[in-house]
Enzyme design. Sequence first.
Site, PDB file in Angstrom:
ATOM      1  N   LYS A  14      48.578  33.744  37.434  1.00  0.00           N
ATOM      2  CA  LYS A  14      47.572  33.018  38.213  1.00  0.00           C
ATOM      3  C   LYS A  14      46.966  31.862  37.409  1.00  0.00           C
ATOM      4  O   LYS A  14      46.798  30.767  37.933  1.00  0.00           O
ATOM      5  CB  LYS A  14      46.437  33.954  38.663  1.00  0.00           C
ATOM      6  CG  LYS A  14      46.896  35.100  39.555  1.00  0.00           C
ATOM      7  CD  LYS A  14      45.714  35.874  40.136  1.00  0.00           C
ATOM      8  CE  LYS A  14      44.845  36.568  39.122  1.00  0.00           C
ATOM      9  NZ  LYS A  14      45.511  37.632  38.350  1.00  0.00           N
ATOM     10  N   ARG A  89      38.181  40.195  44.103  1.00  0.00           N
ATOM     11  CA  ARG A  89      38.928  41.346  43.583  1.00  0.00           C
ATOM     12  C   ARG A  89      38.578  42.627  44.309  1.00  0.00           C
ATOM     13  O   ARG A  89      39.129  43.673  43.980  1.00  0.00           O
ATOM     14  CB  ARG A  89      38.629  41.509  42.099  1.00  0.00           C
ATOM     15  CG  ARG A  89      39.690  40.880  41.179  1.00  0.00           C
ATOM     16  CD  ARG A  89      39.216  41.150  39.771  1.00  0.00           C
ATOM     17  NE  ARG A  89      40.202  41.129  38.747  1.00  0.00           N
ATOM     18  CZ  ARG A  89      40.463  40.097  37.952  1.00  0.00           C
ATOM     19  NH1 ARG A  89      39.886  38.935  38.164  1.00  0.00           N
ATOM     20  NH2 ARG A  89      41.322  40.216  36.968  1.00  0.00           N
ATOM     21  N   ARG A 128      51.051  38.042  25.688  1.00  0.00           N
ATOM     22  CA  ARG A 128      49.948  37.070  25.736  1.00  0.00           C
ATOM     23  C   ARG A 128      48.863  37.441  24.732  1.00  0.00           C
ATOM     24  O   ARG A 128      48.229  36.566  24.132  1.00  0.00           O
ATOM     25  CB  ARG A 128      49.373  37.051  27.159  1.00  0.00           C
ATOM     26  CG  ARG A 128      48.321  35.983  27.390  1.00  0.00           C
ATOM     27  CD  ARG A 128      47.947  35.894  28.848  1.00  0.00           C
ATOM     28  NE  ARG A 128      46.925  36.851  29.225  1.00  0.00           N
ATOM     29  CZ  ARG A 128      46.437  36.986  30.458  1.00  0.00           C
ATOM     30  NH1 ARG A 128      46.904  36.242  31.444  1.00  0.00           N
ATOM     31  NH2 ARG A 128      45.504  37.865  30.719  1.00  0.00           N
ATOM     32  N   ARG A 134      42.252  37.238  23.625  1.00  0.00           N
ATOM     33  CA  ARG A 134      41.542  38.110  24.571  1.00  0.00           C
ATOM     34  C   ARG A 134      41.705  39.558  24.146  1.00  0.00           C
ATOM     35  O   ARG A 134      42.818  40.075  24.110  1.00  0.00           O
ATOM     36  CB  ARG A 134      42.106  37.919  25.986  1.00  0.00           C
ATOM     37  CG  ARG A 134      41.618  36.670  26.650  1.00  0.00           C
ATOM     38  CD  ARG A 134      42.170  36.533  28.045  1.00  0.00           C
ATOM     39  NE  ARG A 134      41.930  37.698  28.897  1.00  0.00           N
ATOM     40  CZ  ARG A 134      42.124  37.709  30.193  1.00  0.00           C
ATOM     41  NH1 ARG A 134      42.551  36.616  30.805  1.00  0.00           N
ATOM     42  NH2 ARG A 134      41.902  38.796  30.903  1.00  0.00           N
ATOM     43  N   ARG A 146      43.534  48.014  33.707  1.00  0.00           N
ATOM     44  CA  ARG A 146      43.344  46.832  34.573  1.00  0.00           C
ATOM     45  C   ARG A 146      44.305  46.867  35.757  1.00  0.00           C
ATOM     46  O   ARG A 146      43.947  46.503  36.878  1.00  0.00           O
ATOM     47  CB  ARG A 146      43.543  45.542  33.755  1.00  0.00           C
ATOM     48  CG  ARG A 146      42.366  45.261  32.828  1.00  0.00           C
ATOM     49  CD  ARG A 146      42.739  44.357  31.675  1.00  0.00           C
ATOM     50  NE  ARG A 146      43.092  43.017  32.081  1.00  0.00           N
ATOM     51  CZ  ARG A 146      43.767  42.163  31.299  1.00  0.00           C
ATOM     52  NH1 ARG A 146      44.142  42.533  30.082  1.00  0.00           N
ATOM     53  NH2 ARG A 146      44.038  40.963  31.741  1.00  0.00           N
TER      54      ARG A 146
HETATM   55  P1  AMP Z   1      40.837  37.827  34.418  1.00  0.00           P
HETATM   56  O1  AMP Z   1      40.626  36.742  33.420  1.00  0.00           O
HETATM   57  O2  AMP Z   1      40.844  37.328  35.827  1.00  0.00           O
HETATM   58  O3  AMP Z   1      42.036  38.681  34.098  1.00  0.00           O
HETATM   59  O4  AMP Z   1      39.576  38.808  34.314  1.00  0.00           O
HETATM   60  C1  AMP Z   1      39.273  39.493  33.115  1.00  0.00           C
HETATM   61  C2  AMP Z   1      38.264  40.612  33.410  1.00  0.00           C
HETATM   62  O5  AMP Z   1      37.067  40.055  33.933  1.00  0.00           O
HETATM   63  C3  AMP Z   1      38.717  41.630  34.457  1.00  0.00           C
HETATM   64  O6  AMP Z   1      39.506  42.675  33.896  1.00  0.00           O
HETATM   65  C4  AMP Z   1      37.378  42.145  34.964  1.00  0.00           C
HETATM   66  O7  AMP Z   1      36.788  43.054  34.046  1.00  0.00           O
HETATM   67  C5  AMP Z   1      36.522  40.884  34.949  1.00  0.00           C
HETATM   68  N1  AMP Z   1      36.595  40.147  36.232  1.00  0.00           N
HETATM   69  C6  AMP Z   1      37.134  38.910  36.443  1.00  0.00           C
HETATM   70  N2  AMP Z   1      37.009  38.547  37.733  1.00  0.00           N
HETATM   71  C7  AMP Z   1      36.406  39.589  38.357  1.00  0.00           C
HETATM   72  C8  AMP Z   1      36.031  39.834  39.701  1.00  0.00           C
HETATM   73  N3  AMP Z   1      36.261  38.936  40.677  1.00  0.00           N
HETATM   74  N4  AMP Z   1      35.419  41.019  39.993  1.00  0.00           N
HETATM   75  C9  AMP Z   1      35.166  41.925  39.032  1.00  0.00           C
HETATM   76  N5  AMP Z   1      35.508  41.770  37.743  1.00  0.00           N
HETATM   77  C10 AMP Z   1      36.126  40.608  37.393  1.00  0.00           C
END
Ligand code: AMP
Length: 194
Positions: A14, A89, A128, A134, A146
């Site tokens: 994404k 999400r 990654r 991260r 996740r």
């Molecule tokens: P991402 O960078 O999108 O993979 O998000 C990393 C982490 O941020 C996720 O594993 C969640 O803990 C949190 N997170 C990101 N976006 C959301 C969302 N829309 N709702 C809830 N938690 C989120």
Amino acid sequence: MFNLILFGPPGSGKGTQSEKLIEKYGLIHLSTGNLLREEIANQTKLGLEAKNFMDHGQLVPDEVVIGMIRSALEHNPKAKGFLFDGFPRTVAQAKALDDLLAEKNAAIRIVLALEVGQEELVQRLLHRGKTSGRSDDTKEEVIRARIIEYENKTAPVAGYYEQFGKVVHVKGVGGIDEIFRSLCQQIEARQTVQ
Ligand code: AMP
């Protein structure tokens, strides 16, 4: 406005595809993951609270991310469209987003869902993790947590948008440019219809 959601599990590409799409279509990129990481870097109260969930591979509470999206929409009143990445999400987030957009007389036009198999996701994220900086990409148990959160809470979001005929599934395996072309084809098909 042309608003789209780039949907898919963690590691489905994404972030990579969002960068290319916003450049091509002049959209504003709203990634809740990036916004949360900024809060953590700035050591805000919100960031400190969110970090605990993120470090365990769990979703941050809905009201936190919905609040961040509300303020991002308010800060960009002249946007020609938004690309939502990693949001919504949960179905509750999706409904809240519909309401926020309705206040602007806007809506989600298309949900592009990237399809990638589970083991491929784990391998991609571990890879990654070597360079992303991260912490949630380095531990396999956090990566698997996740993916489980995705299956339980996020996958139903596609069902929510399917009832409105907004979801298009796109193969997320192959070359970056090939996947990008498939996404662009779907966007352009929708742009001419409405
Ligand atoms: P991402 O960078 O999108 O993979 O998000 C990393 C982490 O941020 C996720 O594993 C969640 O803990 C949190 N997170 C990101 N976006 C959301 C969302 N829309 N709702 C809830 N938690 C989120």
